[in-house]
Structures are given as structure tokens and as C-alpha cells.
Design a protein around this motif. Structure first.
Motif, PDB file in Angstrom:
ATOM      1  N   GLU A   7       0.882  -1.211  -0.173  1.00  0.00           N
ATOM      2  CA  GLU A   7       0.055   0.096   0.187  1.00  0.00           C
ATOM      3  C   GLU A   7       1.197   1.257  -0.138  1.00  0.00           C
ATOM      4  N   VAL A   9       0.421   5.595   0.183  1.00  0.00           N
ATOM      5  CA  VAL A   9      -0.276   6.968   0.168  1.00  0.00           C
ATOM      6  C   VAL A   9       0.129   7.939  -0.685  1.00  0.00           C
ATOM      7  N   SER A  46      -8.101   2.854   0.087  1.00  0.00           N
ATOM      8  CA  SER A  46      -8.826   3.736   0.814  1.00  0.00           C
ATOM      9  C   SER A  46      -9.133   5.214   0.169  1.00  0.00           C
ATOM     10  N   GLY A  48      -9.070   7.828   1.551  1.00  0.00           N
ATOM     11  CA  GLY A  48      -8.567   8.811   2.320  1.00  0.00           C
ATOM     12  C   GLY A  48      -9.354   9.854   2.723  1.00  0.00           C
ATOM     13  N   VAL A  81      -5.080   5.931  -0.194  1.00  0.00           N
ATOM     14  CA  VAL A  81      -4.222   4.949  -0.061  1.00  0.00           C
ATOM     15  C   VAL A  81      -4.467   3.901  -1.302  1.00  0.00           C
ATOM     16  N   VAL A 111       3.428   2.420   2.886  1.00  0.00           N
ATOM     17  CA  VAL A 111       3.008   2.260   4.172  1.00  0.00           C
ATOM     18  C   VAL A 111       3.759   1.130   4.726  1.00  0.00           C
TER      19      VAL A 111
END
Length: 113
Positions: A7, A9, A46, A48, A81, A111
Motif C-alpha cells: 500500500e 499513500v 482507501s 482517504g 491509499v 506504508v
């Protein structure tokens, strides 16, 4: 040290465009299309959060200052993410991000778990 997983970001740094309200719908459409493209590839982990331009920064000794980056005209606008097999793949996914077209950048971080 912990190991990185798959993952990444994406931190969106961009100029403060709050003065550009007339293009808000067009800008939002570009963002949705770009994120939909990542989602359709099964790479969005995600959605986010979107961040407000202002805030406070707490420093050593209890010193509190306004906003982050008060000395420059760039804001941290939010993050998502994504899932990718490598930093190179994550960078490829970041291409086309509207923040870049708006004069900003995408900071890409792996991550750790």
C-alpha cells in the motif's frame, strides 16, 4: 525496521484554489474521473480524507502556530491509499492526478506495517 506492504499513500500538495470557485465543478469532475480509474483497476485501498487548508501546528516547548506551510502558498489537500506491487507501479497510478494539472504535486509514500 518494519517491512513495507503493497500500500502507498498519495499526499496531494497543491496551490490554494479556494479563490477559483467558478471552476469547482470541473475540478471535482477531474478528480472523480481519476479516482474512478484507479478504483476500476482494483487499486484503491482507501479513499482517504480531504483536508481543510488551515489548521495549527504544535512545536516543541508548546509553541502553536497557524496552519501548516504558512510561509508558502501550497496546501496539503488530502490523501488516498492505493495498492501497488512496487513504487514504480504506484508512480504510474499517480500520473494524471489533477493536483499536478493545478500546479501541485503528489507525494508517494510506502506504508509500513
Amino acid at each position: 525496521m518494519d517491512q513495507a506492504n503493497n500500500e502507498f499513500v498519495f499526499l496531494f500538495r497543491q496551490p490554494d484554489l479556494s479563490h477559483n470557485a467558478e471552476n469547482h465543478d470541473e475540478i471535482q469532475k477531474k478528480w472523480m474521473e481519476w479516482i474512478d480509474g484507479i478504483t476500476s483497476q482494483g487499486k484503491l485501498a482507501s479513499n482517504g480524507l480531504h483536508l481543510t487548508p488551515g489548521g495549527s501546528v504544535l512545536k516543541a516547548g508548546g509553541v502553536v502556530t497557524d496552519g501548516p506551510f504558512v510561509e508558502i502558498r501550497e496546501i496539503l489537500g488530502g490523501f488516498i491509499v492505493v495498492k501497488a506491487d512496487s513504487m514504480d507501479e504506484a508512480i504510474t497510478l499517480a500520473h494524471g492526478c489533477p493536483a499536478i494539472d493545478e500546479g501541485g504535486s503528489v507525494e508517494i509514500r510506502s506504508v509500513f506495517v
